[in-house]
Design an enzyme around this catalytic site. Sequence first.
Site, mmCIF file in Angstrom:
data_model
loop_
_atom_site.group_PDB
_atom_site.id
_atom_site.type_symbol
_atom_site.label_atom_id
_atom_site.label_comp_id
_atom_site.label_asym_id
_atom_site.label_seq_id
_atom_site.Cartn_x
_atom_site.Cartn_y
_atom_site.Cartn_z
ATOM 1 N N TRP A 127 1.039 -1.487 -0.333
ATOM 2 C CA TRP A 127 0.152 -0.249 0.194
ATOM 3 C C TRP A 127 0.694 1.393 -0.063
ATOM 4 O O TRP A 127 2.541 1.240 0.457
ATOM 5 C CB TRP A 127 -0.913 -0.077 1.012
ATOM 6 C CG TRP A 127 -1.972 0.994 1.318
ATOM 7 C CD1 TRP A 127 -2.998 1.300 0.777
ATOM 8 C CD2 TRP A 127 -2.268 1.740 2.839
ATOM 9 N NE1 TRP A 127 -3.508 2.877 1.043
ATOM 10 C CE2 TRP A 127 -2.853 2.687 2.301
ATOM 11 C CE3 TRP A 127 -1.400 1.631 3.638
ATOM 12 C CZ2 TRP A 127 -3.581 4.001 2.915
ATOM 13 C CZ3 TRP A 127 -1.765 2.667 4.696
ATOM 14 C CH2 TRP A 127 -3.126 3.533 4.410
ATOM 15 N N ASP A 208 -0.585 -6.147 9.563
ATOM 16 C CA ASP A 208 -1.652 -5.197 8.987
ATOM 17 C C ASP A 208 -2.872 -5.786 8.487
ATOM 18 O O ASP A 208 -2.408 -6.309 7.008
ATOM 19 C CB ASP A 208 -1.180 -4.106 7.746
ATOM 20 C CG ASP A 208 -2.307 -2.912 7.263
ATOM 21 O OD1 ASP A 208 -2.766 -2.977 7.737
ATOM 22 O OD2 ASP A 208 -1.534 -1.999 6.140
ATOM 23 N N ALA A 210 -6.274 -5.211 7.257
ATOM 24 C CA ALA A 210 -7.344 -4.054 6.719
ATOM 25 C C ALA A 210 -9.160 -4.967 6.456
ATOM 26 O O ALA A 210 -9.412 -3.805 6.083
ATOM 27 C CB ALA A 210 -6.736 -2.977 5.661
HETATM 28 C C1 LMR Z 1 -6.722 2.579 -0.881
HETATM 29 O O1 LMR Z 1 -5.920 1.020 -0.726
HETATM 30 O O2 LMR Z 1 -7.878 2.244 -2.005
HETATM 31 C C2 LMR Z 1 -7.050 2.021 0.172
HETATM 32 O O3 LMR Z 1 -6.525 1.403 1.552
HETATM 33 C C3 LMR Z 1 -8.104 4.054 0.575
HETATM 34 C C4 LMR Z 1 -6.245 4.675 1.098
HETATM 35 O O4 LMR Z 1 -6.713 5.604 2.087
HETATM 36 O O5 LMR Z 1 -5.574 4.316 -0.220
#
Ligand code: LMR
Length: 395
Positions: A127, A208, A210
Amino acid sequence: MFELLQPSPPDKILSLIDLFRGDPRPHKIDLGVGVYRDSAGRTPVMRAVREAERRLYETEDTKAYLGPGGDPAYCGSIAKLVLGDDAPVDRLASAQTPGGAGALRILAALIARARPQASVWLPDPTWVNHHAIFSDAGLATRVYPYFDPVGSCVQLEAMLAGLHDAAPGDVVLLHGCCHNPTGASLAEDDWERVCELVLARGLVPFVDLAYQGFGDGLDEDAHAVRLFARRLPEMLVAVSSCKNFSIYRERTGCAFVLADTAARAGIARGQLLTCARIAYSMPPDHGGSLVRIILQDPALSAQWREELGTMRDRIVALRSELARVFAEHSNSNRYDFLRRHRGMFSLIGTTAAQVERLRREHAIYMVDDGRVNIAGLQEGQVESFVSAVVAVSRV
Ligand code: LMR
């Protein structure tokens, strides 16, 4: 004062929200930010959440401060949801946070206090905000191999070999399930090997979590974190409740620290709360209250599980349909990985230039690394999406 300030580069994910909104084309498709949408393209408030809101409205009699750790009953419910009934609660410290990102942020600050010389090892890719969060906390970041773009799968041997370079005491960030952005996950046997390596090298896992519940099920998606809790002396966990309760804008999450003794867990909690106090003083309460009300009521909890199950089933079905239509249009099985991947995302192998063409020529919005939010697709859009991807992928 601002004369030396340089413009911030746009966030690769969040900038898509405005770009999409500003596109007047009626057939536009939003596969950008990680938000679940139903078959009509909406992100509705879950029925269990609505009912919890009604109960909260009727019973809440104060809005006074709760403190930097938020609501202990919310944290306790999440500890059970994540770590199961035999969670080692005596060695566990927790704090409610503003979303999963808030948990990552204060846990990063805690690492910087506890072991400032530690490197944080991030999967390649991960991410986008992970890099920024740990660097901003003053920590060195390194990457370990994770995704094989040719096979669209985890490259486990390279991952383990890469992590061999981590020094004892370093932190390894792992996506507990539904890897963002790749969609490729470790199998249960693979997690065993990661666990053994972490133990043998004296590393600290930072999980993590999520998207619990979006992969194979609530318990299945917690497999890794529960394995680590059983076997390892220490662990950090960042949990988001925003996605699996569909309360994105309520910013609701939880940070956990598993320490080797109860006394150390107590000290870690005090430090964690200091980090929270410095960063935002206290987390918002509304989302945590809703989650607590749901998880403490068996009937409401069952309803929520069922609604989450419907979301998961829709994603799994969409994955299957996408793989089938891709096979037809591309005359190959190269997109079969879509069936094996889990969670909202998959990296589909498009280049940044192809993603740009998808946006310009087809009004399809996705992250420029080729990440698709599968949950953003409506069933009737599968054909046009696939034919657009195949068209821009032709050389
Ligand atoms: C994403 O990866 O699209 C979500 O976790 C939103 C973000 O905050 O990036």
